[in-house]
Design a protein around this motif. Structure first.
Motif, PDB file in Angstrom:
ATOM      1  N   PRO A  89      38.977  46.395  50.745  1.00 20.50           N
ATOM      2  CA  PRO A  89      39.109  45.725  52.007  1.00 20.50           C
ATOM      3  C   PRO A  89      37.866  44.842  52.565  1.00 20.50           C
ATOM      4  N   LEU A  90      38.039  44.020  53.215  1.00 23.58           N
ATOM      5  CA  LEU A  90      36.978  43.111  53.559  1.00 23.58           C
ATOM      6  C   LEU A  90      36.647  43.397  54.976  1.00 23.58           C
ATOM      7  N   ALA A  91      35.366  43.116  55.186  1.00 28.08           N
ATOM      8  CA  ALA A  91      34.766  43.514  56.610  1.00 28.08           C
ATOM      9  C   ALA A  91      35.445  42.536  57.435  1.00 28.08           C
ATOM     10  N   PRO A  92      35.802  42.862  58.637  1.00 31.34           N
ATOM     11  CA  PRO A  92      36.471  41.999  59.631  1.00 31.34           C
ATOM     12  C   PRO A  92      36.111  40.619  59.666  1.00 31.34           C
ATOM     13  N   GLU A  93      34.988  40.438  59.896  1.00 33.82           N
ATOM     14  CA  GLU A  93      34.088  38.956  59.804  1.00 33.82           C
ATOM     15  C   GLU A  93      34.525  38.107  58.452  1.00 33.82           C
ATOM     16  N   ASP A  94      34.606  38.982  57.358  1.00 38.62           N
ATOM     17  CA  ASP A  94      34.790  38.388  56.167  1.00 38.62           C
ATOM     18  C   ASP A  94      36.306  38.012  55.973  1.00 38.62           C
ATOM     19  N   LEU A  95      37.328  38.656  56.496  1.00 38.37           N
ATOM     20  CA  LEU A  95      38.466  38.368  56.443  1.00 38.37           C
ATOM     21  C   LEU A  95      39.013  37.330  57.259  1.00 38.37           C
ATOM     22  N   VAL A  96      38.210  37.309  58.489  1.00 40.13           N
ATOM     23  CA  VAL A  96      38.278  35.959  59.257  1.00 40.13           C
ATOM     24  C   VAL A  96      37.971  34.718  58.432  1.00 40.13           C
TER      25      VAL A  96
END
Length: 570
Positions: A549-556
């Motif tokens: 899973p990606l960090a929230p900012e990386d997913l954005v």
């Protein structure tokens, strides 16, 4: 007896002289413009002049040379033609009047005037001309420059003449005259009679009167121009425009442009005008250091802009006209372009008419062109291919990806409700998405990436929710049911898992008018249904093998880079 014989001989000589030198018998004159030593070069020069001026003729001189001339004319008309053509630099400055006394055999023209017939036009009933061709030529020679200009303007308005308005009746003008004569049922001689000229010019002037074409001087804008005053009326100043709005619901608008600026400011104006509703998006564009023109036409509107830059001042005009009224538009636009005159010393101030209604969809009181609807999409390859929802796209006059990349529907599956878009020109996305290789777990977290507000924020947003079922409400296994709150602009956007893997494409709400789902209930096309569709349409297989899973900012970042703004235009 001898005196009778002498008289007969004298009469015969006189007849021979009359035949050899008709000018002496008919009191005619020619404008001699050039002489060449041999027939070949004389024919070449005669053809060249025949493409520029009217009434070219050629004679072998007694000296053996060959004269290229204009005429014959009555002597006074010849003098006037000589002066007129010298002013226009249409003939050499050393041209002179010749009486034809040393003219021998005529070698030009070597063929009759060419005529142009309108294709596929039913032949009208033949009409009788009011003058013979010889009489028509004689009355034509007496026309002044303004009358000649007016005839060409009338032919241009009628759709038969497309060249320069110069008052010179060369081959192009002759062909347009012949085409007009054919359409009216006259013999196509290429020379209008007095009555034909009256009919043609009379209809042209009547059309001008109906438009109310008048020379208007706008002292604040510093522009003089003929405007169709029966169709537009002055409304207001709102820099850099003088607004002349539609009168009596004519659908016609005129904007006079007046501002200070340099080439950078002019280029910015050029870009802004193309975003306005008044200017259709498709058509010819031309920008250089001295000015620009923009022309476009949609199913309902024609738009034209012409702007010039001189001495730090930018001036020009915009004309908007209903698309189905070509005849009157051609007349009005021709008059406006011909009479446009920027006056020195007057420019609209930058703050004049500054609107209190400051809206992002207005520029100086003009509406910015907006799409019929917007939605989102997922970039699925490096060539800029976009996977999106298909609903409504087949009715779009034009589809764009991003701000201005025009795209075509490369493939669509109505059953799945998806479409593959391909940009017409190179359009490289910042990122692409890969399909999930395994079915997601129920109640797992998902996110929908989309342009929720139609690109107003400049970047996509992520809406978070959960996967409720891997079947649709009716058990359709190509659908997933999501619990997520989205906006209409999110439709077509990618549904991703926490790894940034593509799980599906968000579908718009049902459009049958018979069902209204709860606000957080959404449906998407499952990745297992997307894979065969993409393979059938030449998209290389790109399957994610799983990731952390990606960090929230990386997913954005990842989802945002791979999300496209799709716009549908009229």
């Amino acid at each position: 007896m001898q005196s009778i014989l002498q008289a007969c001989v004298a009469a015969a000589v006189a007849i021979i002289l009359i035949i050899a030198h008709p000018a002496q018998a008919q009191d005619q004159a020619w404008v001699q413009i050039e002489a060449r030593p041999n027939l070949g070069s004389a024919l070449e020069r005669a053809r060249a002049y025949d493409n520029q001026v009217d009434n070219v003729s050629g004679y072998r001189l007694n000296s053996g040379w060959y004269a290229i001339t204009l005429g014959p004319y009555p002597p006074l008309v010849a003098e006037a033609e000589l002066a007129r053509l010298r002013r226009l630099n249409a003939i050499p400055p050393d041209s002179f009047i010749a009486d034809g006394g040393n003219f021998g055999t005529q070698f030009w023209p070597d063929e009759p005037v060419a005529t142009t017939l309108l294709p596929e036009t039913p032949a009208p009933e033949p009409q009788v001309a009011d003058e013979t061709p010889a009489q028509a030529r004689a009355t034509e020679r007496a026309l002044g420059p303004e009358q000649r200009f007016q005839i060409q303007q009338a032919l241009q308005w009628a759709g038969y003449y497309t060249s320069t308005i110069d008052g010179l009746f060369g081959p192009g003008t002759r062909r347009s005259m012949a085409a007009w004569q054919t359409a009216q049922g006259f013999e196509p001689t290429g020379v209008l009679t007095t009555g034909q000229r009256a009919d043609l010019v009379g209809a042209y002037l009547e059309a001008r009167r109906n438009l109310g074409l008048e020379l208007v001087t706008d002292f604040d804008a510093g522009i003089e121009i003929e405007l169709p005053t029966a169709l537009v009326t002055f409304d207001r100043y709102e820099a850099p425009f003088a607004h002349y709005t539609s009168a009596d619901d004519s659908g016609v608008e005129v904007l006079l442009i007046s501002q200070t600026g340099d080439s950078t400011a002019m280029a910015a104006l050029y870009a802004i005008l193309q975003t306005l509703e008044i200017m259709p998006p498709d058509g010819r564009r031309n920008l250089n250091r001295r000015g620009f023109t923009i022309e476009g036409e949609s199913t309902r509107r024609y738009g034209f802009a012409e702007v010039g830059l001189r001495d730090g001042v930018i001036k020009g005009f915009i004309l908007a006209w209903p698309a189905d009224d070509v005849e009157h538009r051609v007349l009005a636009l021709g008059a406006m372009r011909e009479t446009f005159n920027p006056l020195a010393g007057a420019v609209l101030p930058d703050d004049i008419g500054l609107s209190q209604d400051q809206r992002p969809d207005l520029v100086s009181g003009l509406e910015i062109r907006t799409p019929e609807f917007t939605r989102s999409g997922a970039y699925i390859d490096a060539g800029g291919g976009v996977l999106t929802a298909a609903a409504g796209l087949d009715a779009c006059g034009r589809i764009t990806i991003g701000e201005d990349a025009v795209a075509d529907i490369a493939a669509a599956d109505p059953g799945l409700g998806i479409a593959l878009l391909r940009p017409q020109t190179t359009h490289a996305p910042l990122g692409t998405l890969q399909l999930a290789d395994t079915a997601p777990r129920l109640k797992s977290e998902i996110a929908v990436a989309g342009y929720s507000y139609g690109g107003l924020l400049g970047a996509p947003t992520l809406s978070y929710g959960t996967l409720e079922d891997v079947r649709g409400l009716d058990g359709d296994t190509t659908r997933d049911r999501l619990s997520v709150a989205v906006q209409p602009g999110d439709a077509g956007g990618p549904v991703v898992d926490p790894d940034g893997t593509l799980l599906g494409i968000l579908l718009p709400p049902p459009g049958d008018g018979q069902r209204t789902l709860p606000a957080d209930v959404q449906l998407s096309v499952d990745a297992t249904a997307l894979a065969p569709f993409l393979a059938e349409n030449g998209v290389p297989e790109a399957v994610s093998l799983g990731a952390v899973p990606l960090a929230p900012e990386d997913l954005v970042q990842r989802a945002g880079d791979a999300t496209a703004l799709v716009q549908c235009w009229e």
